[in-house]
Design an enzyme around this catalytic site. Sequence first.
Site, PDB file in Angstrom:
ATOM      1  N   CYS A 156       0.811  -1.226   0.000  1.00 17.40           N
ATOM      2  CA  CYS A 156       0.000   0.000   0.000  1.00 17.40           C
ATOM      3  C   CYS A 156       0.838   1.267   0.000  1.00 17.40           C
ATOM      4  CB  CYS A 156      -0.948  -0.013   1.195  1.00 17.40           C
ATOM      5  SG  CYS A 156      -1.992  -1.481   1.240  1.00 17.40           S
ATOM      6  N   HIS A 296      -2.985   7.832   6.158  1.00 14.55           N
ATOM      7  CA  HIS A 296      -3.170   6.510   5.543  1.00 14.55           C
ATOM      8  C   HIS A 296      -4.529   5.967   5.958  1.00 14.55           C
ATOM      9  CE1 HIS A 296      -2.046   2.838   3.586  1.00 14.55           C
ATOM     10  NE2 HIS A 296      -2.134   2.123   4.700  1.00 14.55           N
ATOM     11  N   GLU A 307      -0.999   4.945  13.536  1.00 13.96           N
ATOM     12  CA  GLU A 307      -0.749   6.182  12.795  1.00 13.96           C
ATOM     13  C   GLU A 307      -1.108   7.402  13.626  1.00 13.96           C
ATOM     14  OE1 GLU A 307      -1.306   8.025   8.324  1.00 13.96           O
ATOM     15  OE2 GLU A 307      -2.879   6.711   9.118  1.00 13.96           O
ATOM     16  N   LYS A 326      -9.865   7.787   2.377  1.00 14.78           N
ATOM     17  CA  LYS A 326     -10.295   6.393   2.219  1.00 14.78           C
ATOM     18  C   LYS A 326     -11.696   6.183   2.785  1.00 14.78           C
ATOM     19  CE  LYS A 326      -5.728   4.143   2.246  1.00 14.78           C
ATOM     20  NZ  LYS A 326      -4.850   5.306   2.466  1.00 14.78           N
ATOM     21  N   HIS A 331      -9.963   1.674   0.137  1.00 14.33           N
ATOM     22  CA  HIS A 331      -8.504   1.567   0.115  1.00 14.33           C
ATOM     23  C   HIS A 331      -8.049   1.011  -1.232  1.00 14.33           C
ATOM     24  CE1 HIS A 331      -4.451   1.100   1.133  1.00 14.33           C
ATOM     25  NE2 HIS A 331      -4.522   0.280   2.171  1.00 14.33           N
ATOM     26  N   PHE A 390       1.798  -3.404   4.015  1.00 16.75           N
ATOM     27  CA  PHE A 390       2.197  -4.713   4.519  1.00 16.75           C
ATOM     28  C   PHE A 390       3.673  -4.932   4.211  1.00 16.75           C
ATOM     29  CE2 PHE A 390      -2.193  -7.025   4.234  1.00 16.75           C
ATOM     30  CZ  PHE A 390      -2.648  -6.260   5.286  1.00 16.75           C
TER      31      PHE A 390
END
Length: 403
Positions: A156, A296, A307, A326, A331, A390
């Site tokens: 991502c 994010h 975050e 998002k 996403h 990830f």
Amino acid sequence: MTGMGVVSPVGNEVIPFWRSLCEGRSGIRVIDRFDTSQLPVRIAGLAQECAPQDLSAKDVRRHDLYSIYAMVAADRAWAEAGIDLNRENPQRCGAVIGSGIGGLWTIEEQMTKFVQGGPRRVSPLMVPKVLTNMAAGDVAIRLGLQGPNKAVVSACASSNQSIGEAMSIIRSGYADVMLAGGAEAPVVPFGLSGFAQMKALSCRNNEPERASRPFDKDRDGFVMGEGAGILVMESEAHARSRGAQIIGEVAGHGETCDAYHVTAPRPDASGAVTAMLSALQDAGLPPAAVDYFNAHGTSTKYNDSAEALALRKVFGDDMPLVSSTKSMTGHLLGAAGAIEAVACLLAIRDGVVPPNINYDTPDPECVINVVANEARTAEVRVAMSNSLGFGGHNSSVILKKYE
């Protein structure tokens, strides 16, 4: 930055995309492309169907959907930038277009044919269609870009890192013009099944528009989205020499790896903190200079809380306005950072911060300055955007008003 193009669940052109974000309209809906009756998740952020207008139906079938999205977004960004390649050295024009997964549509389609009909049913185009670098290759072929060309593949964080990589290529003198961004088309039964088995996806199938709720206490996972975001980047000297309309400036980039876990962020958020501080140092800016932070913010428990902790550690009492778009787009995995960079540039241009919708019950573990549910008018001279992937990838980019 001199051109922008998007394909997204809330619009396939910049104007409707931005209008939808500012109005807080969700693009998440019930999936109608294939049978979802056996799947635990039946919602996604689906882009409107699109393809380059000059491609025949046969030509379209020669490309995976993620690459089609990249070409559409690249065409629009290139047109907005107004670059005439006949007046350029094509070897100094390139592209860095990332993707987290690449041709997942083709993988599922061709594996089904293989299982049902054997090896001879597999298409000879299977390999070039699934390759994660092929969006960058297809765009280069389409536009005639003979300079640096590559794909960043870091889950991502892919398209956020692509912007940083393109900036480095221009800074180093290897190119004058770079297209940067990402593309993704992961909404297929196979992809949904994999993420659902990880318990990563929201299961609010009966209220899709309320399913993505970053930083809200009642979030239950992210919503998969699809699309592409492409930006045209030039050296300042090149853009000014041709009289280009400059949208904004890429001021800094930072990236790190958590080196901790394949999916979970470090609980102390140290990797994200270092990436953000590195981006600020690269831009020569203090944290207090940031007016808007596009998070994010995936709507997953551990990502959002980590975050938020990183934001508190970096900004302290100088917390900027924060939202996760998002909440409306879902996403887009490897394409997320690029369309969020477009949102940052538009916030700078128009002085409007898009909202974080579905923010109904603040999570006490996510104490940040969320722009809740409605857009806010504010002067934005500096915007910052995070992408966390990830594998522990952390990437942060800083965009500035060009003066």
